[in-house]
Structure formats: C-alpha cells, structure tokens
Motif scaffolding. Structure first.
Motif, short mmCIF file in Angstrom:
data_model
loop_
_atom_site.label_atom_id
_atom_site.label_comp_id
_atom_site.label_asym_id
_atom_site.label_seq_id
_atom_site.Cartn_x
_atom_site.Cartn_y
_atom_site.Cartn_z
N TYR B 7 -33.11 7.84 25.33
CA TYR B 7 -33.17 7.75 23.87
C TYR B 7 -34.05 6.59 23.41
CZ TYR B 7 -29.23 4.43 24.51
OH TYR B 7 -28.41 3.41 24.91
N ASP B 8 -34.55 6.77 22.19
CA ASP B 8 -35.42 5.78 21.56
C ASP B 8 -34.89 5.69 20.12
OD1 ASP B 8 -37.44 4.14 20.74
OD2 ASP B 8 -39.09 5.48 21.36
N GLU B 57 -36.34 9.34 12.49
CA GLU B 57 -36.81 8.10 13.11
C GLU B 57 -36.41 8.00 14.60
OE1 GLU B 57 -35.44 4.75 10.82
OE2 GLU B 57 -36.19 3.37 12.37
N ASP B 58 -35.20 8.50 14.91
CA ASP B 58 -34.67 8.35 16.27
C ASP B 58 -35.01 9.58 17.13
OD1 ASP B 58 -33.50 6.03 15.31
OD2 ASP B 58 -31.63 7.05 14.79
N SER B 59 -34.98 9.34 18.47
CA SER B 59 -35.30 10.46 19.37
C SER B 59 -34.40 10.40 20.60
CB SER B 59 -36.75 10.33 19.83
OG SER B 59 -37.04 11.27 20.85
N VAL B 60 -33.81 11.56 20.94
CA VAL B 60 -33.00 11.68 22.15
C VAL B 60 -33.56 12.87 22.92
CG1 VAL B 60 -30.70 12.11 23.11
CG2 VAL B 60 -30.93 10.84 20.95
N VAL B 61 -33.93 12.65 24.18
CA VAL B 61 -34.42 13.75 25.01
C VAL B 61 -33.38 14.00 26.11
CG1 VAL B 61 -36.31 14.63 26.44
CG2 VAL B 61 -36.81 13.03 24.59
#
Lengths: 87, 87
Positions: B7-8, B57-61
């Motif tokens: 995650y970012d 805004e957030d990113s979860v892969v």
C-alpha cells in the motif's frame, strides 16, 4: 517468469535503487516494482542492488512466480502506475 | 490462497490501514503484508480498507495466488519481518 519486488531502503540510497529497478521492471507504486524478467536479468538486477544497499539496514524482497496463471491483481483506490510520475 | 498486499497511503490514514492489515496478514516490511487468507476474509479485509482509504489519493495493490507452488521468495539485505518492530 514474473517478479514482484518491494523495497524498504534508507533515504540516502533509495534513488539509486529506484534507478536500478526501473531498468528491469515496471514501477507500481512507492517502493514496489513488478514485471516479466529472465533468470539472467534477475541475476543482474540482484547483483546491482547488492552493490548499492546496506545489508544491515536496507531490505529488498523479491517474489518470483514461474507463471501468472494462478494469480490475480486487484487495486483498491488509485492506480498510481498510470497516474503518478515516478518519484 | 496466498496474498501479497502493498500500500501507498497518506500519512493521515496509514496507521488505520496498518491496523486493519495486521488483523489478516503478516507484516513483511514498510507497506508490505503477506499471508494465507480465505476468500471470505479477503473480502472482509477489502471492505474494511475501502472504508478507510481515500480512493483519490491512496493505493492498495493486492496480489492473490491460488498456490504458492510456482513461487519463490528471496530477501536481499535485512529481513525486517524478523528484526523490526512494526511501525
């Protein structure tokens, strides 16, 4: 084969690691790269990383998959690989 | 099945995301979790994450693998999962 590479690197060295990874793999998000790579190129990537990182402080985890057949990739939220410039 | 989650996340929300992920998976290093998980629990994890993150805004892969059979995991440098306290 397919590789997912994640790193946790001291700020002093992270730009060098980013540059090396970008030569071999695709940037996904902060500290995460992935992509198809040959065994020979993976060996080269690891060699170059080992020259840069401090093994006492930095960490690189490399997940290698012989096939993507049994895998799935999902994104919650923003797909940074498409939208963001690599920092 | 086996999952690698990266995650970012904006600093304002990252502690909440960390807490949620720790309920379901093992901490590997900064922003990286992994572990065995059922489809039902993965659904719950994603639900809880979607309540917390800002999709703009957030990113979860999330990488999901039906089998670990064709995979390999290597660490260059420090194995943070063993040595570091989760931040």
């Amino acid at each position: 084969m397919y590789v997912i590479l994640v790193y946790d690197i001291n700020e002093k060295r992270v730009q060098k690691v980013l540059k090396i990874c970008r030569k071999f793999l695709h940037w996904v998000q902060n500290s995460v790269f992935e992509g198809e790579i040959t065994e020979a190129k993976l060996f080269k990537l690891k060699q170059q990383l080992n020259h840069v990182i401090d093994p006492e402080e930095d960490s690189v985890v490399i997940y290698t998959f012989l096939t993507e057949k049994y895998s799935r990739r999902e994104i919650l939220g923003k797909n940074k690989a498409v939208t963001d410039v690599i920092i």
